[in-house]
Design a protein around this motif. Structure first.
Motif, short mmCIF file in Angstrom:
data_model
loop_
_atom_site.label_atom_id
_atom_site.label_comp_id
_atom_site.label_asym_id
_atom_site.label_seq_id
_atom_site.Cartn_x
_atom_site.Cartn_y
_atom_site.Cartn_z
N PRO A 91 0.85 -1.20 0.00
CA PRO A 91 0.00 0.00 0.00
C PRO A 91 0.88 1.25 0.00
O PRO A 91 1.60 1.51 0.97
CB PRO A 91 -0.80 -0.11 1.30
CG PRO A 91 -0.54 -1.49 1.84
CD PRO A 91 0.79 -1.91 1.29
N ALA A 92 0.83 2.01 -1.07
CA ALA A 92 1.72 3.17 -1.20
C ALA A 92 1.52 4.23 -0.12
O ALA A 92 2.50 4.87 0.30
CB ALA A 92 1.56 3.79 -2.58
N PRO A 93 0.28 4.47 0.37
CA PRO A 93 0.12 5.52 1.39
C PRO A 93 0.80 5.21 2.73
O PRO A 93 1.13 6.13 3.47
CB PRO A 93 -1.39 5.62 1.58
CG PRO A 93 -1.98 5.05 0.32
CD PRO A 93 -1.03 3.97 -0.09
N LEU A 94 1.00 3.92 3.05
CA LEU A 94 1.48 3.54 4.38
C LEU A 94 2.87 4.11 4.63
O LEU A 94 3.84 3.77 3.93
CB LEU A 94 1.49 2.01 4.50
CG LEU A 94 1.82 1.45 5.88
CD1 LEU A 94 0.84 1.94 6.93
CD2 LEU A 94 1.85 -0.08 5.83
N ASN A 95 2.96 5.02 5.60
CA ASN A 95 4.20 5.70 5.99
C ASN A 95 4.72 6.69 4.94
O ASN A 95 5.87 7.13 5.01
CB ASN A 95 5.30 4.69 6.35
CG ASN A 95 4.88 3.80 7.50
OD1 ASN A 95 4.30 4.27 8.48
ND2 ASN A 95 5.17 2.51 7.38
N TYR A 96 3.88 7.03 3.95
CA TYR A 96 4.28 8.03 2.96
C TYR A 96 4.21 9.42 3.60
O TYR A 96 3.15 9.90 3.98
CB TYR A 96 3.35 7.96 1.75
CG TYR A 96 3.60 9.03 0.71
CD1 TYR A 96 4.65 8.93 -0.19
CD2 TYR A 96 2.77 10.15 0.63
CE1 TYR A 96 4.88 9.91 -1.13
CE2 TYR A 96 2.98 11.13 -0.31
CZ TYR A 96 4.05 11.01 -1.19
OH TYR A 96 4.27 11.99 -2.13
N GLU A 97 5.36 10.04 3.74
CA GLU A 97 5.46 11.38 4.33
C GLU A 97 4.67 11.47 5.65
O GLU A 97 3.98 12.46 5.92
CB GLU A 97 5.01 12.45 3.34
CG GLU A 97 5.92 12.53 2.11
CD GLU A 97 5.59 13.68 1.19
OE1 GLU A 97 4.62 14.42 1.48
OE2 GLU A 97 6.30 13.86 0.19
N GLY A 98 4.77 10.41 6.45
CA GLY A 98 4.14 10.40 7.75
C GLY A 98 2.70 9.93 7.78
O GLY A 98 2.09 9.85 8.87
N PHE A 99 2.12 9.59 6.64
CA PHE A 99 0.74 9.10 6.64
C PHE A 99 0.73 7.71 7.29
O PHE A 99 1.49 6.82 6.88
CB PHE A 99 0.19 9.03 5.21
CG PHE A 99 -1.30 8.81 5.17
CD1 PHE A 99 -2.17 9.89 5.25
CD2 PHE A 99 -1.83 7.54 5.06
CE1 PHE A 99 -3.55 9.70 5.21
CE2 PHE A 99 -3.21 7.33 5.03
CZ PHE A 99 -4.07 8.41 5.10
N PRO A 100 -0.14 7.48 8.29
CA PRO A 100 0.01 6.28 9.11
C PRO A 100 -0.77 5.05 8.66
O PRO A 100 -0.65 4.00 9.29
CB PRO A 100 -0.54 6.75 10.47
CG PRO A 100 -1.61 7.72 10.11
CD PRO A 100 -1.12 8.42 8.87
N LYS A 101 -1.54 5.14 7.59
CA LYS A 101 -2.43 4.04 7.21
C LYS A 101 -2.24 3.63 5.75
O LYS A 101 -1.49 4.26 5.00
CB LYS A 101 -3.88 4.44 7.47
CG LYS A 101 -4.19 4.74 8.93
CD LYS A 101 -4.06 3.51 9.82
CE LYS A 101 -4.36 3.82 11.27
NZ LYS A 101 -4.32 2.62 12.12
#
Length: 288
Positions: A91-101
Motif C-alpha cells: 500500500p503506497a500511502p502507508l508511511n508516505y510522508e508520515g501518513f500512518p495508514k
C-alpha cells in the motif's frame, strides 16, 4: 502577465524525427507547455502499471464487498492492507510522508486524505471516498471510489453522481491524444457548476506510475488550450474533487498528522479517481 512556462520536449541527437516529435514540436513552437521525454513510459513500464492497476482494482472490490453501516474506517484499512499484501503488493500511502495508514477514508465534508480510525464508525447516510494506491513490482496505480452508506439525502446522492460524471467527462475529453490538461479541466468545471457545485482548486490529479506522484499536475478547472499537452505514453490520474458548497478547503487542526482536508463550509465533498495511459487512440483506463 506572468512568464510563459518553457516547453520541455527535446530531440534525441542522431535520431530521425518521428511523427510524435513533429506533432509535439508544432505545439512547442506556439509556446505551449509540453512534456519531457522522461514523462513518456515504455511499453514495458505501461504493462507494469497495468498489473498494479489490476491489483488496485481488486483491493477496492474487496472494500466494496464488505463496506457497511457500523463498520469502522480502521476495518476498511485492514481490508486494504490484507488484500494488497496477499496480492504481492505494497500500500503506497502507508508511511508516505508520515501518513500512518494503508488508504484514505474521507467521509462527508472530508475532501481527501481522511485517516482510518477505530473511532470513526460509518453511519446511515454517510458518503465516503476510499482512496487506494498500490505498488506492485515497483509500479504504482491509483484509484478511489465513492460509497453511499444505506440511504442518503438526494443532495448527497446528486453530489456523488455528478462527481462520477465529472470524471467521465474528463476521460471523454481525452478520447484522442494531443489535448491539454486545461481542456479536461474546463469541461469538468463547467459540468460541476451546471449543477451548482464547485471544484476544489488546491488539489489536483497527477502523473503516476514509476512514483506515487509525478508530473504533470492535472487540474480539474481551467481554460481550453492551457496546461500541459497530453501525449501518447503519459500515465496520469483524473480525480475531480467536487464540493456541494464552496471550493475552499482547510487542513484539520485536530489531525496530528496534518493530512485531512476538509471543506471550508463543512458541506459534503465527493471524488472519484482512476489511472489512465494516453495512447495513439486516446486514454485507456488502467484501474476500475
Amino acid at each position: 502577465m506572468g512568464k510563459k512556462k518553457k516547453a520541455n520536449w527535446t530531440l534525441i541527437p542522431g535520431q530521425p524525427l518521428t511523427e510524435m516529435d513533429r506533432r509535439i514540436l508544432s505545439f512547442q513552437e506556439r509556446g505551449k507547455l509540453c512534456p519531457s521525454r522522461s514523462m513518456i513510459k515504455t511499453p514495458e513500464q505501461i504493462e507494469g502499471i497495468r498489473r498494479a492497476g489490476v491489483l488496485n482494482t481488486a483491493v477496492l472490490d474487496a472494500v466494496q464487498e464488505k463496506i457497511r453501516e457500523g463498520m469502522t474506517t480502521e476495518e476498511i484499512d485492514r481490508i486494504v492492507y490484507e488484500t494488497t499484501t496477499k496480492g504481492g503488493g505494497i500500500p503506497a500511502p502507508l508511511n508516505y510522508e508520515g501518513f500512518p495508514k494503508s488508504c484514505c477514508t474521507s467521509i462527508n465534508e472530508v475532501v481527501c486524505h481522511g485517516i482510518p480510525s477505530e473511532d470513526v464508525v460509518l453511519e446511515e447516510g454517510d458518503i465516503i471516498n476510499v482512496d487506494c494506491t498500490t505498488i506492485l513490482d515497483g509500479y504504482y496505480a491509483d484509484a478511489s471510489r465513492m460509497f453511499v452508506i444505506g440511504r442518503t439525502t438526494p443532495k448527497k446522492q446528486e453530489l456523488v453522481d455528478v462527481a462520477w460524471e465529472c470524471l467521465k467527462i474528463g476521460e471523454k475529453v481525452c478520447s484522442e491524444p494531443y489535448v491539454f490538461v486545461g481542456d479536461l479541466g474546463h469541461a469538468i468545471e463547467k459540468h460541476a457548476h451546471s449543477h451548482g457545485f464547485s471544484v476544489v482548486r488546491d488539489l489536483c490529479g497527477h502523473g503516476v506510475g514509476l512514483e506515487f506522484h509525478e508530473e504533470p499536475d492535472v487540474e480539474h478547472r481551467g481554460a481550453r488550450g492551457t496546461g500541459m499537452l497530453l501525449v501518447p505514453g503519459m500515465t496520469f490520474t483524473i480525480e475531480p474533487m467536487i464540493n456541494q458548497g464552496s471550493w475552499r478547503v482547510f487542513i484539520d487542526e485536530d489531525d496530528p498528522y496534518g493530512w485531512e482536508v476538509i471543506t471550508d463550509d463543512e458541506l459534503p465533498s465527493a471524488q472519484w479517481e482512476h489511472t489512465f495511459v494516453m495512447t495513439e487512440n486516446g486514454v485507456e483506463r488502467l484501474t476500475w
